[in-house]
Design an enzyme around this catalytic site. Structure first.
Site, PDB file in Angstrom:
ATOM      1  N   ASP A 136     -46.587  73.783  40.504  1.00 47.52           N
ATOM      2  CA  ASP A 136     -47.580  75.089  40.039  1.00 47.52           C
ATOM      3  C   ASP A 136     -48.015  74.748  38.764  1.00 47.52           C
ATOM      4  OD1 ASP A 136     -47.432  76.024  42.671  1.00 47.52           O
ATOM      5  OD2 ASP A 136     -46.335  77.429  42.171  1.00 47.52           O
ATOM      6  N   ARG A 187     -53.724  69.374  43.094  1.00 45.74           N
ATOM      7  CA  ARG A 187     -54.119  70.505  43.841  1.00 45.74           C
ATOM      8  C   ARG A 187     -55.258  71.246  42.563  1.00 45.74           C
ATOM      9  NH1 ARG A 187     -50.086  75.310  43.929  1.00 45.74           N
ATOM     10  NH2 ARG A 187     -49.412  74.629  45.868  1.00 45.74           N
TER      11      ARG A 187
HETATM   12  P1  FDA Z   1     -62.585  83.453  43.239  1.00 48.35           P
HETATM   13  O1  FDA Z   1     -61.872  83.975  42.488  1.00 48.35           O
HETATM   14  O2  FDA Z   1     -64.011  83.061  42.740  1.00 48.35           O
HETATM   15  O3  FDA Z   1     -62.778  84.121  44.740  1.00 48.35           O
HETATM   16  C1  FDA Z   1     -63.717  83.653  45.718  1.00 48.35           C
HETATM   17  C2  FDA Z   1     -63.558  84.635  46.860  1.00 48.35           C
HETATM   18  O4  FDA Z   1     -62.358  84.673  47.468  1.00 48.35           O
HETATM   19  C3  FDA Z   1     -63.896  86.045  46.726  1.00 48.35           C
HETATM   20  O5  FDA Z   1     -65.169  86.471  46.609  1.00 48.35           O
HETATM   21  C4  FDA Z   1     -62.921  86.716  47.516  1.00 48.35           C
HETATM   22  O6  FDA Z   1     -63.694  86.907  48.711  1.00 48.35           O
HETATM   23  C5  FDA Z   1     -61.834  85.895  47.771  1.00 48.35           C
HETATM   24  N1  FDA Z   1     -60.406  86.135  46.979  1.00 48.35           N
HETATM   25  C6  FDA Z   1     -60.073  85.591  46.057  1.00 48.35           C
HETATM   26  N2  FDA Z   1     -58.947  85.941  45.481  1.00 48.35           N
HETATM   27  C7  FDA Z   1     -58.761  87.058  46.077  1.00 48.35           C
HETATM   28  C8  FDA Z   1     -57.647  87.863  46.096  1.00 48.35           C
HETATM   29  N3  FDA Z   1     -56.644  87.767  45.329  1.00 48.35           N
HETATM   30  N4  FDA Z   1     -57.460  89.013  47.268  1.00 48.35           N
HETATM   31  C9  FDA Z   1     -58.632  88.944  48.126  1.00 48.35           C
HETATM   32  N5  FDA Z   1     -59.558  87.959  48.022  1.00 48.35           N
HETATM   33  C10 FDA Z   1     -59.565  87.115  47.382  1.00 48.35           C
HETATM   34  N6  FDA Z   1     -53.550  79.200  40.012  1.00 48.35           N
HETATM   35  C11 FDA Z   1     -52.782  78.982  38.902  1.00 48.35           C
HETATM   36  O7  FDA Z   1     -53.322  79.390  37.551  1.00 48.35           O
HETATM   37  N7  FDA Z   1     -51.758  78.020  39.196  1.00 48.35           N
HETATM   38  C12 FDA Z   1     -51.492  77.555  40.417  1.00 48.35           C
HETATM   39  O8  FDA Z   1     -50.530  76.756  40.309  1.00 48.35           O
HETATM   40  C13 FDA Z   1     -52.245  78.207  41.474  1.00 48.35           C
HETATM   41  N8  FDA Z   1     -51.884  77.691  42.599  1.00 48.35           N
HETATM   42  C14 FDA Z   1     -52.418  78.100  43.720  1.00 48.35           C
HETATM   43  C15 FDA Z   1     -52.581  77.598  45.033  1.00 48.35           C
HETATM   44  C16 FDA Z   1     -53.351  77.871  46.050  1.00 48.35           C
HETATM   45  C17 FDA Z   1     -53.080  77.167  47.508  1.00 48.35           C
HETATM   46  C18 FDA Z   1     -54.398  78.768  45.884  1.00 48.35           C
HETATM   47  C19 FDA Z   1     -55.312  78.958  46.749  1.00 48.35           C
HETATM   48  C20 FDA Z   1     -54.494  79.477  44.542  1.00 48.35           C
HETATM   49  C21 FDA Z   1     -53.468  79.115  43.706  1.00 48.35           C
HETATM   50  N9  FDA Z   1     -53.981  79.652  42.250  1.00 48.35           N
HETATM   51  C22 FDA Z   1     -53.103  79.029  41.171  1.00 48.35           C
HETATM   52  C23 FDA Z   1     -54.686  80.793  42.124  1.00 48.35           C
HETATM   53  C24 FDA Z   1     -56.205  80.326  41.687  1.00 48.35           C
HETATM   54  O9  FDA Z   1     -56.116  79.791  40.265  1.00 48.35           O
HETATM   55  C25 FDA Z   1     -56.977  81.496  41.776  1.00 48.35           C
HETATM   56  O10 FDA Z   1     -56.478  82.407  40.871  1.00 48.35           O
HETATM   57  C26 FDA Z   1     -57.196  82.033  43.192  1.00 48.35           C
HETATM   58  O11 FDA Z   1     -57.306  81.048  44.144  1.00 48.35           O
HETATM   59  C27 FDA Z   1     -58.736  82.896  43.143  1.00 48.35           C
HETATM   60  O12 FDA Z   1     -59.681  81.964  43.050  1.00 48.35           O
HETATM   61  P2  FDA Z   1     -60.738  81.392  44.151  1.00 48.35           P
HETATM   62  O13 FDA Z   1     -60.954  79.871  43.834  1.00 48.35           O
HETATM   63  O14 FDA Z   1     -60.421  81.772  45.485  1.00 48.35           O
HETATM   64  O15 FDA Z   1     -62.039  81.924  43.790  1.00 48.35           O
END
Ligand code: FDA
Length: 311
Positions: A136, A187
């Site tokens: 991560d 990732r």
């Molecule tokens: P965005 O925040 O724009 O969200 C898009 C949509 O997704 C929202 O409108 C909502 O519908 C939904 N959504 C997103 N977050 C939500 C929540 N908490 N609760 C409910 N709905 C939500 N970060 C990091 O810094 N280091 C890492 O190693 C990782 N590892 C990691 C693994 C995996 C498999 C994932 C999916 C994510 C991570 N992350 C991470 C977290 C990542 O950086 C980010 O903070 C989250 O994925 C939220 O961002 P989105 O890309 O989903 O987009």
């Protein structure tokens, strides 16, 4: 900006010992267990039960034994042994073999050489048991050291290992190129940590635009990238781009967090895409949980409803 302000607010709350005590009392237990929506449980048995359910729905998974930085060498040794035990236990349980970990859990804040050795011990066990290990990415203070430790183990021949890059950071275009050049599995995420203006985009639109461009570069030039987002617009554009470039759905995967957009997880599987769910478990769930609240303050409503629902 609201995005940054809410991340900052929840990150600050994540250091509150009182809140942590309160959450620990109610978060995981009984009918008011609001944290269970995002965390598989406090024990490995809870996590194995959760991943069996995911597997039954055609979803892949990666297990994360929750924890943040350890401040001592003893702590890093304990954590490394826990991961070695986890590898044995997961292998015995007969579920898919994929774990995620943080280098500060292995001693990155204490001694970099020890941290690298601990990672090597885990990767040796991963090789023996055919696991994949994802490192991560933590805050930007750790980006360079994490990538260079990754490159060290890569040079030494480890291949069952991958890294994470965060689109919010200005440096990530160059890091995508750096990882693509050696064939590393990346990732791609937007980034969960509050970052300073000097290191990261502060506007969501800028992060989203960077994410899409970097996802395309990873798809076109990288090695089996993981597109880790719940962002439907980005997912739709990635699907379209991959199809137009004749990049089949077996050459990349989507990844999402446990308990978030379960509808989207299932619909992608039904369409024939690979989806891996990040499944966190363990007693140290509070900082992870607060990062999820910070991403979507509407989740606070979900927590409050869960708390108030018990008669
Ligand atoms: P965005 O925040 O724009 O969200 C898009 C949509 O997704 C929202 O409108 C909502 O519908 C939904 N959504 C997103 N977050 C939500 C929540 N908490 N609760 C409910 N709905 C939500 N970060 C990091 O810094 N280091 C890492 O190693 C990782 N590892 C990691 C693994 C995996 C498999 C994932 C999916 C994510 C991570 N992350 C991470 C977290 C990542 O950086 C980010 O903070 C989250 O994925 C939220 O961002 P989105 O890309 O989903 O987009």
């Amino acid at each position: 900006m609201l995005d940054v302000a809410s991340k900052a607010f929840f990150q600050a709350l994540s250091h509150s010992q009182n809140l942590k005590r309160l959450a620990s009392r109610y978060g995981m237990r009984g009918r008011r267990s609001f944290a269970r929506r995002f965390i598989a449980g406090e024990t490995l048995e809870d996590a194995i039960a959760a991943v069996r359910q995911l597997e039954a729905q055609g979803l892949r998974h990666t297990l994360d034994h929750l924890g943040e930085s350890v401040p001592t060498l003893d702590g890093s040794e304990r954590c490394t042994r826990e991961y070695l035990g986890l590898i044995e236990d997961v292998a015995r349980a007969g579920v898919e073999r994929n774990i995620s970990l943080k280098l500060t859990q292995l001693g990155l804040d204490v001694d970099r050489a020890t941290c690298t050795e601990n990672l090597q011990r885990i990767l040796a066990a991963a090789d023996r048991h055919e696991f994949f290990v994802r490192i991560d990415m933590e805050s930007s203070a750790y980006t360079e050291s994490t990538l260079s430790i990754f490159e060290t183990v890569w040079r030494l021949g480890s291949r069952r290992v991958g890294v994470v890059l965060q689109s919010c950071l200005y440096r990530t275009d160059a890091d995508v190129e750096r990882m693509n050049a050696i064939g590393a599995r990346v990732r791609l995420v937007k980034g969960a940590y509050r970052e300073p203006k000097s290191a990261a985009f502060q506007r969501k639109a800028d992060v989203d635009a960077a994410y899409l461009e970097q996802a395309k570069r990873l798809l076109a030039e990288g090695t089996y990238p993981a597109i880790a987002t719940h962002d439907e617009t980005i997912i739709a554009e990635v699907k379209q781009f991959a199809a137009a470039q004749a990049i089949g759905p077996d050459r990349y995967e989507f990844q999402m967090l446990y308990g978030i957009r379960r509808d989207l997880q299932s619909s992608l599987v039904a369409e024939g895409y690979r989806v891996r769910v990040y499944v966190p478990f363990g007693r140290e769930w509070f900082p992870y949980f607060m990062r999820r609240l910070g991403e979507r303050p509407a989740n606070v409503g979900f927590v409050l409803r869960a708390l108030l629902s018990e008669k």
